[in-house]
Write an enzyme that holds these catalytic residues in place. Structure first.
Site, PDB file in Angstrom:
ATOM      1  CG  HIS A  48      43.642  64.000 -15.749  1.00 24.51           C
ATOM      2  ND1 HIS A  48      43.102  64.913 -14.875  1.00 24.51           N
ATOM      3  CD2 HIS A  48      44.001  62.920 -14.996  1.00 24.51           C
ATOM      4  CE1 HIS A  48      43.117  64.411 -13.646  1.00 24.51           C
ATOM      5  NE2 HIS A  48      43.661  63.204 -13.696  1.00 24.51           N
ATOM      6  CG  HIS A  72      47.978  60.863 -11.613  1.00 28.16           C
ATOM      7  ND1 HIS A  72      48.150  61.927 -12.461  1.00 28.16           N
ATOM      8  CD2 HIS A  72      46.637  60.660 -11.528  1.00 28.16           C
ATOM      9  CE1 HIS A  72      46.962  62.348 -12.868  1.00 28.16           C
ATOM     10  NE2 HIS A  72      46.025  61.597 -12.317  1.00 28.16           N
ATOM     11  CD  GLU A  76      43.232  54.443 -11.041  1.00 29.04           C
ATOM     12  OE1 GLU A  76      42.073  54.786 -11.290  1.00 29.04           O
ATOM     13  OE2 GLU A  76      43.997  55.090 -10.308  1.00 29.04           O
ATOM     14  CG  ASP A  77      43.351  54.682 -16.050  1.00 27.14           C
ATOM     15  OD1 ASP A  77      42.724  53.919 -15.300  1.00 27.14           O
ATOM     16  OD2 ASP A  77      43.226  55.912 -16.024  1.00 27.14           O
ATOM     17  CG  ASP A 259      25.418  94.926   5.358  1.00 23.02           C
ATOM     18  OD1 ASP A 259      25.600  95.390   4.223  1.00 23.02           O
ATOM     19  OD2 ASP A 259      24.399  95.109   6.041  1.00 23.02           O
TER      20      ASP A 259
END
Length: 710
Positions: A48, A72, A76-77, A259
């Site tokens: 990721h 990033h 957080e993780d 169109d």
């Protein structure tokens, strides 16, 4: 599978080797930190951040942004702290990573509050470094590309948030490539069947129209070549959400939308853009009123281009956009083009201007954040602020101001400066006086008239559309209410303390400090505000203060300090209100009732509603009118009048001659001969009303006149 070496090869096209090495080091650090973690799809988690860095590489972002993309999710993780990242990769990268990270250490009541608090944190980080939002947009784009593994309800929640906030931010910053993909992916997640049907229809229509597109493209290119103008003509494709919105909002069929043939002409310079416009208009007739010059007046996000609509072969509508290569880069990458040019070590005015506008926008967000009551109110302001479709108006000096569609004079005043908005009383539009609630149109010149004592009006919240105006008005009204409540609370408490032969000014600090600690209030103003707003009773607070002063042995009330009635003028604003049941006027005997959250509500002494309120005498106050009152007050009258032609005109003329205004008038027939007229007048005082009633009685066809109450 895409690897770090593939990314390094791509970065070699615009970054020096030492910066590429730093990006690779950040990748290996993230790989180690996320070791053992997997995404919902089953892939190693580090795929990721690598994909996010690849999206930023497409935009030619700098090496610090790419390193932040790699890292990033580390704070957080994983167990890595911001300080550890700062030591390893420098303070700038650590700040970027922290700006993108969610607030994981706090537990929120619900998802909406969590979303709002995290967004607020990101805005504060954006104010220090605008690259935070670009990294966040790339992160969100990859998450949207890989939504497939999530539960349906979570997919829809993320898609809705993306559409409401992140796609609009990408649009606001001019990053069109990311904006279009975010919108289409969100649309597919929210409405999968509709998206699939439109996608199939587009593919089918494109096959049928290929020859017509090629014919128009060739004729446009041939015209440029014949006039010796260098420019390349390319077909322009509509994206799924754009087609769906047009079908829904304009109530058109898919065939009608498709169109319209879209083309883009990329020119060498600005001069060529205008010359190409002339050639195109010479080839096909332009549709009147459908030409827009965004080169002379760029959009708020920095977008520049010429737009025109033409009558093509057999009357087919053709939309043509004409711009330079730099404008094309800006249209696709927006603020990210600033780093694209910096990577090439060249300053470009378009990219620099876009960067300056983005900084100004973030500064405006910060101002809104300071005025907002909480994070949920702030995020609502931001959503309102992110709607596109701007209009352009001018200041008296000729400066251009961008405002959203439907903006009013008040919005314009607040966009110039908050103080001008707070003190505006009137406006001139193209040199003619106009109401503050007037909706603006592009091209108008505005001049705001201010007055030193003017204040925002609560009714303004019903007409403004910009988030800045709305938050500034709410902030000013809160401040105004606080100030007035403190003043009223001081008067009420001093009146109650007079019963004990003392006053707030005579009390020593010790009992007041003890009471504030007992009630958990920060300061004296907080106590006075709560009394002024009716959440605390002045007599109870006064007795407790005196008890604390005398060691729980307060003297009996009564004595020389007893104060007279509270004096009111009618201009006190937000903490003194006038009862609608009896409509008191200066000159009427009045009594005040302390209502929780509102302050004092003024009633006429004979008002029947006071009978219900007398059960709580501590909340009733004697009032008297100030001699200096010059406000106008509404008063309802009921007139019995003989029916006749020209009745309303005659009444209006008489009231105007008496220097009063009619606020409301209603007529009902009692029978064939008599009519009942319900009239609400705006008068100064009881004497003024008596003079008007006397004039009305002099009319031969007017019978009974009653002043309505309850």
């Amino acid at each position: 599978m895409f690897t770090i070496d593939d990314l390094a090869d791509r970065l070699g096209g615009y970054l020096p080797p030492d910066e590429i090495r730093q990006v690779k080091r950040a990748f290996y650090y993230a790989e180690q930190a996320h070791d053992g973690q997997r995404r919902r799809s089953g892939e190693p988690y580090v795929t990721h951040p690598l994909a996010v860095a690849n999206i930023l590489a497409n935009m030619h972002m700098d090496h610090q942004s790419l390193m932040a993309a790699m890292l990033h999710d580390v704070i957080e993780d994983t167990g890595v702290s911001k300080e550890a990242l700062g030591e390893q990769f420098g303070e700038a990268v650590a700040e970027l990573v922290d700006g993108v990270s969610k607030l994981t250490q706090i537990t929120f009541e619900d998802k909406a509050v969590a979303q709002a608090e995290n967004f607020q944190k990101m805005v504060l980080a954006m104010s220090r470094d605008i690259r935070v939002i670009i990294v966040k947009l790339a992160d969100r784009l990859h998450n949207m590309r890989t939504l497939g593994a999530l539960r349906p309800e979570k997919k829809r929640r993320i898609a809705r948030e993306t559409l409401e906030i992140y796609a609009r931010i990408a649009n606001r910053l001019g990053i069109n490539t990311i904006r279009v993909e975010l919108e289409d992916l969100s649309f597919q997640a929210l409405h999968p069947m509709r998206a699939e049907r439109i996608k199939r229809a587009v593919a089918s229509a494109r096959g049928h129209r290929r020859s017509a597109i090629r014919q128009i493209q060739n004729s446009l290119q041939q015209s440029l070549d014949d006039d010796g103008l260098s420019g390349s003509v390319v077909g322009r494709q509509k994206h799924l959400l754009s087609i769906y919105k047009k079908m829904r909002d304009q109530r058109k069929s898919f065939a009608e939308i498709m169109d319209v043939f879209g083309f883009r002409i990329i020119a060498e310079d600005v001069d060529s853009c205008y010359r190409i416009l002339g050639v195109v208009h010479n080839l096909y007739k332009p549709v009147p009123g459908r030409f827009k010059d965004y080169i002379a007046i760029p959009k708020a996000n920095g977008y520049q281009s010429l737009h025109t609509t033409l009558f093509g072969p057999n009357g087919m509508p053709i939309e043509v956009q004409i711009r330079t290569r730099e404008m094309e880069a800006m249209a696709n990458n927006g603020i990210a083009a600033h780093w694209l040019y910096k990577a090439g070590q060249t300053e470009h005015p378009i990219a620099e201007g876009s960067h300056a506008r983005a900084r100004a926008w973030v500064k405006g967000l910060l101002e809104m954040q300071r005025h907002a009551g909480d994070s949920l109110e702030f995020i609502e302001h931001v959503k309102n602020d992110l709607f596109p479709d701007d209009i352009y108006v001018f200041t008296p000096k000729g400066d251009i101001m961008e405002l959203p569609q439907g903006a009013t004079v008040i919005d314009f005043a607040y966009s110039v400066h908050t103080d001008i908005g707070n003190s505006c009383i009137a406006c001139r539009i193209d040199r003619h006086l106009a109401p503050l609630s007037t909706r603006l149109q592009s091209g108008q010149t505005l001049e705001i008239i201010t007055a030193p004592g003017a204040r925002p009006n609560l009714a303004w919240l019903n007409v403004v559309v910009t988030a800045k105006a709305r938050s500034a008005i709410r902030h000013a009204l809160k401040h105004q209410q606080h100030t007035e409540a403190v003043q009223l609370g001081r008067r009420l408490l001093n009146k109650a303390l007079a019963e004990f032969e003392t006053s707030l000014e005579e009390l020593p600090a010790k009992p007041l400090d003890a009471l504030l600690a007992e009630l958990g209030l920060k300061n004296e103003d907080a106590l006075l505000e709560s009394i002024g707003l009716g959440t605390r009773v002045a007599h109870v607070v006064a007795r407790r203060l005196v008890d604390l002063q005398h060691g729980e042995q307060s003297p009996a009330p009564g004595g020389k300090h007893r104060q007279g009635p509270i004096v009111i003028s009618g201009a006190e604003g937000m903490v003194i209100k006038f009862a609608r049941c009896c409509h008191p006027l200066p000159g009427d005997p009045v009594i005040g009732h302390l209502s929780v959250g509102k302050g004092i509500v003024v009633h006429r002494a004979e008002c029947r509603n006071l009978a219900e309120l007398k059960s709580d005498p501590d909340k009733l106050f004697a009032l008297e009118w100030s001699d200096e009152s010059d406000e106008d007050f509404p008063v309802p009258l009921r007139l019995e009048i003989e029916s006749r032609r020209g009745l309303v005109a005659e009444l209006a003329s008489l009231v105007t001659d008496a220097d009063a205004n009619i606020e409301r008038i209603g007529i009902e027939e009692r029978d064939a001969r008599l009519s009942i007229v319900n009239l609400t007048l705006s008068v100064r005082n009881r004497v003024h009303l008596a003079r008007i009633i006397k004039r009305l009685r002099n009319l031969s066809h007017v019978g009974r006149i009653t002043r309505l109450s309850n």
